[in-house]
Structures are given as structure tokens and as C-alpha cells.
Design an enzyme around this catalytic site. Structure first.
Site, PDB file in Angstrom:
ATOM      1  N   CYS A   1     -22.309 -25.374 -10.076  1.00 53.60           N
ATOM      2  CA  CYS A   1     -22.677 -26.701 -10.545  1.00 53.60           C
ATOM      3  C   CYS A   1     -23.723 -27.459  -9.724  1.00 53.60           C
ATOM      4  O   CYS A   1     -24.833 -27.702 -10.189  1.00 53.60           O
ATOM      5  CB  CYS A   1     -21.403 -27.540 -10.622  1.00 53.60           C
ATOM      6  SG  CYS A   1     -21.666 -29.267 -10.933  1.00 53.60           S
TER       7      CYS A   1
ATOM      8  N   HIS B   1     -22.122 -35.379  -9.229  1.00 58.30           N
ATOM      9  CA  HIS B   1     -21.887 -34.237  -8.338  1.00 58.30           C
ATOM     10  C   HIS B   1     -23.116 -33.847  -7.511  1.00 58.30           C
ATOM     11  O   HIS B   1     -23.355 -32.673  -7.247  1.00 58.30           O
ATOM     12  CB  HIS B   1     -21.385 -33.018  -9.136  1.00 58.30           C
ATOM     13  CG  HIS B   1     -20.385 -32.210  -8.356  1.00 58.30           C
ATOM     14  ND1 HIS B   1     -19.750 -31.113  -8.853  1.00 58.30           N
ATOM     15  CD2 HIS B   1     -19.922 -32.361  -7.085  1.00 58.30           C
ATOM     16  CE1 HIS B   1     -18.934 -30.611  -7.943  1.00 58.30           C
ATOM     17  NE2 HIS B   1     -19.018 -31.352  -6.861  1.00 58.30           N
TER      18      HIS B   1
END
Length: 495
Positions: free
Chosen positions: A74, A130
């Protein structure tokens, strides 16, 4: 010089405002949608068993990028999207930013929305970040976004919007924020539905004469597996529970994207627009996702971890309704979307390439090679593609199999998949992806010249690697976060 009357000045100022609006209106609205852990076999245009009618229509009437690549996990992919740099050039090559890690994507690197702001875009993010949260400078409002509604981390509960930790100081932390403030107003509302409503609210209050950049990174379909029963019931024929819930999550996300399209039409944004859709990495096969027939999964250097479903759709496309088989990598989205907006990238060191004309006009390929990743962990692990050939040096990652849905169960088959295929930490793996897209035939022992050429190129690319920025967790921050009950910045220095 004679003084200019005030009435003339006011008219000039009004004309200037009108001129800026006219210029701005020529720039397209850009919606950049990122799914989380969505695999090759998890969309309707690759797998008719998955119900994604809205995505299918957009993809088939747009441009499907059939050779679209991202990082194996990610944060590195999202860092590439936002900066245009390979993660190994910005210290983000190894893993994600974890909860107590005092770091983020370096503030030395401008983000895409910062460049779009220079073109008078209104910029917004709804969803997952994130990319750092320990200092405000790492967070969306300091990286070019006008507004933020969403969450900093991953693995949050889809209804409570909290993250759990094994550290005993707290049980849960709220991780949902409106701009800089944590908010609990969406408790018990499914994240995908929160995002759907937030998009409606944003578009209803935005001026379609001002170019809009909306970054829409969904929580779906990342673990934990949670979805309203109405969507799970659409797949009642699937016996595998994880796959059944996962599939429902995909369809819930598809309906949210269908709502986005309706809102764009209703509020005047379905004119002079571009939608781009991509996943941040391949599917996590242990959590219901599937990359079949590609090999491997999330966190691996196999195609299943790095080649993902991708398309562009919009009325600004001069050619659409076709499949583009040219290479595009995560680092290319920054200069490509900037190019679609009419801007130019002035950073000569950037790894990304502007592929807009290639996509828009179905032009010749631009990118000839890319680096999958170069890790600087305890053992060497890297991969590169040059033309049709792919070289993996070291351990590609587990699982190593080609996993069909029925085989997605945790156990010895997955744990031993690399050993069964004679995959080791010190191995060399060479594939011709044009002839062998499923990576079944290792050519390392027969294509010596090709192997030598790719190893040399990988070594060249690796010389510019910067050390990874993976500091030890800041456990002193636990007290502050536990006291506030939320994941908030203010416990590290930005770099």
C-alpha cells in the site's frame, strides 16, 4: 501618469476574475479512484462472476490499461502516485507506515495536488491516506488538499472507524478525521457509505466552473472483511465465506462509484472530465481476494502482486473504448494526470513519465522499462522489467502459486508454495512476459545474455537507492494517543 479611476480598477479586477474562471474551466475535472487490495480477478471485466456493472461500463467505454503496474504493498504505491518517484528513491521501499512509526513521505517531495493547485484546481481527498500521520506536515491539508475526510491508517473497522492494536495501553483508537480534527459522527455507518455521501456533499457544494481534483482512495476491499448483508447475499452461492464477503465489498464499492457518476451528472461535473481507476496492489488471497490466473499476491514481486485492474474514462479522451497494452507504472500517474490537466512536470529527476498522449490518442509506447521494487532489507530482493523480460533477484514473496478461488484457504499449501516451486531467497528468475505472462517458465539458465543485460540494468538502477526510512516505533506517543483516544499528529518531527 494619470491616476486610474476606481470604477475602472474595479471593472479590471472583475474582468481578471472572469478570465481566471474561463481559463480554469478549460481544465478537466479529475477523479482519481484507488481501490485497496483489489486483485486482477476481482472485477467484472476480468471475471464475470463479480458484479461490478458501473465499473465495467466505465472501463469498457474508456481505456483499459492492460499492463498497469504498482508496488507490492500500500504505502509505497500511494507514495508513487503522489510523488512520481520510485519508493526506493524516497525511502519508502520496504513496507507501510505503521501506527507508531515517526515518519511519513518526506516533505521534500511535492505532491500531485500541490502542482494542481498551481493550475487553480480545487483539491479534495475522501478516504484512505496512509502516507504519514505523526506530524501535521505529513497529512493531506499540508500536502496540497483543500479538504480531507477519511482515515490516516489501514485495517480500521468499517463501522466503528477505529484501529485495534496488540499494545496493551489502549484497545482501540479512533481513526476518522474531517480536515485536522478526529470525528466520531460516522460511527455505525459503513465506510463505503460514508464516502458515497461525502462525495455527494462535496459535488453539491462545488462550482463546476472551477476544475476539481478528487482523490478517492477507498478502504475497500482491505481487511477486515465487513459488508452490509444485502451485498453479501448477492453472492450466496459462494461457499467460501471470505470470498463471499469480499465479493460483496467489491459490489458495495461499485455502487458507490455508480453514485459518483450520478452525482457528477446531477451537479454539472459530467462535462470536461476524466476518471482514473486503479488498485494499490494485488489482492490479499488470505482475505478473500484473487489474482488468478496471475501468479502470487499482495506483498510479492510476482505479477499477481503488482499488475492490477486499471482504466481511464472521460469525455476529454480523444480515443476510447479500447484496451491499451503499453506499460504504465504507479510513478507515471503524477505526470500523466498533470499532463491531462494541461500542466507540465518541471522535475527532471522524477521517475514518472507523462503518458497522457499515449493513452489519449492510443499512441506508441513510451515506457520501455520499470523497477518493480528494490528492497534494502536483510537480504537482496528486487525486480525489474525491460521490454518483454522480467528479472527477479531473490525471494519474490509468498504465496508463489497460481491460486484459484476454491484454493484460497490458509494452511500448508500456501505456506509451502514457494518450496514446491523451488523458489529460494537467493534465486534468480527470468521470464518473457509476452510469451509467458503467468511466469511459469524460468529462463535464467537458457537466456544468459538477456539475464546479464537485465542484471546489469538492475544494478545500475539500484545505485541511486536511498536508505529506507523505517525508524523504530515511538512508544512514548502511546500515552498521548491513548489519552485523546484518536490517531492524531503531533509526536514527531517532519523530515
Amino acid at each position: 501618469m494619470l491616476p486610474i479611476p476606481g470604477c475602472v480598477l474595479s471593472r479590471l479586477a472583475a474582468l481578471l476574475i472572469v478570465f481566471k474562471l474561463v481559463v480554469a474551466a478549460k481544465r478537466p475535472h479529475i477523479i482519481f479512484i484507488v481501490a485497496d487490495d483489489l486483485g486482477w480477478n476481482d472485477v467484472g471485466w476480468n471475471n464475470p462472476e463479480i458484479q461490478t456493472p458501473h465499473l465495467d461500463e466505465l472501463a469498457r467505454n474508456g481505456v483499459i490499461m492492460n499492463q498497469s503496474y504498482v508496488q507490492p504493498i500500500c504505502t509505497p504505491s500511494r507514495a508513487s502516485f503522489m510523488t512520481g518517484y520510485y519508493p526506493y528513491h524516497i525511502g519508502r521501499q520496504n513496507c507501510v507506515v505503521i501506527v507508531l512509526e515517526p515518519t511519513g513521505v518526506s516533505i521534500k517531495f511535492p505532491f500531485l495536488p500541490q502542482k494542481l493547485k498551481e493550475l487553480h484546481y480545487s483539491t479534495h481527498i475522501i478516504g484512505k491516506w496512509h502516507l504519514g500521520h505523526c506530524n501535521e506536515s505529513y497529512t493531506p491539508l499540508y500536502r496540497g488538499f483543500d479538504s480531507f475526510l477519511g482515515f490516516y491508517y489501514a485495517e480500521g473497522d468499517y463501522y466503528k472507524h477505529t484501529i485495534e492494536t496488540s499494545i496493551q495501553v489502549w484497545r482501540e483508537l479512533l481513526d476518522f478525521h474531517r480536515n485536522l480534527q478526529p470525528t466520531d459522527q460516522y460511527r455505525n455507518v459503513y465506510t463505503t457509505d460514508v464516502m458515497k455521501s461525502a462525495v455527494t456533499e462535496l459535488l453539491s457544494k462545488s462550482d463546476p466552473n472551477i476544475p476539481l481534483f478528487l482523490y478517492l482512495p477507498f478502504q475497500s476491499v482491505h481487511f477486515p472483511l465487513q459488508v452490509p448483508k444485502i451485498y453479501e447475499d448477492k453472492y450466496s452461492h459462494i461457499k467460501n465465506k471470505e470470498r463471499r464477503i469480499f465479493s460483496g465489498m467489491v459490489t458495495a464499492m461499485d455502487e458507490a462509484i455508480g453514485s459518483l457518476v450520478s452525482d457528477m451528472k446531477r451537479y454539472g461535473f459530467w462535462d470536461n472530465f476524466l476518471i482514473a481507476f486503479i488498485s494499490d496492489n494485488g489482492a490479499d488471497v488470505m482475505s478473500g481476494g484473487n489474482n488468478y490466473p496471475l501468479r502470487g499476491a499482495k506483498m510479492t514481486l510476482w505479477e499477481g502482486g503488482t499488475r492490477v485492474p486499471t482504466f481511464l474514462h472521460g469525455d476529454i479522451l480523444q480515443k476510447s473504448g479500447y484496451i491499451n497494452n503499453n506499460l504504465i507504472h504507479a510513478v507515471d500517474w503524477f505526470p500523466t494526470l498533470l499532463g491531462a490537466a494541461g500542466g507540465q512536470n518541471s522535475d527532471k529527476d522524477m521517475d514518472g513519465m507523462n503518458l497522457w498522449n499515449m493513452i489519449n490518442l492510443d499512441g506508441p509506447e513510451v515506457r520501455k522499462e520499470f523497477v518493480y521494487n528494490i528492497f534494502d532489507l536483510e537480504y537482496k530482493r528486487a525486480a525489474i522489467r525491460v521490454g518483454d523480460y522480467k528479472l527477479i533477484v531473490g525471494y519474490p514473496g509468498l504465496p508463489c502459486d497460481w491460486l484459484q478461488v476454491s484454493e484460497q484457504v490458509e494452511g500448508i499449501e500456501i505456506e509451502t508454495s514457494c518450496h514446491k516451486s523451488n523458489i529460494t531467497e537467493k534465486g534468480i528468475y527470468l521470464y518473457n512476459l509476452k510469451d509467458d505472462p503467468l511466469e511459469r517458465n524460468n529462463l535464467a539458465s537458457t537466456e544468459k545474455n538477456v539475464l546479464k543485460r537485465l542484471k546489469h540494468r538492475l544494478d545500475q538502477m539500484g545505485r541511486s537507492m536511498v536508505p529506507s526510512d523505517d525508524p523504530f516505533p515511538n512508544f512514548f506517543a502511546m500515552r498521548k494517543l491513548a489519552r485523546l483516544g484518536a490517531l492524531v499528529p503531533g509526536w514527531c518531527q517532519a523530515k
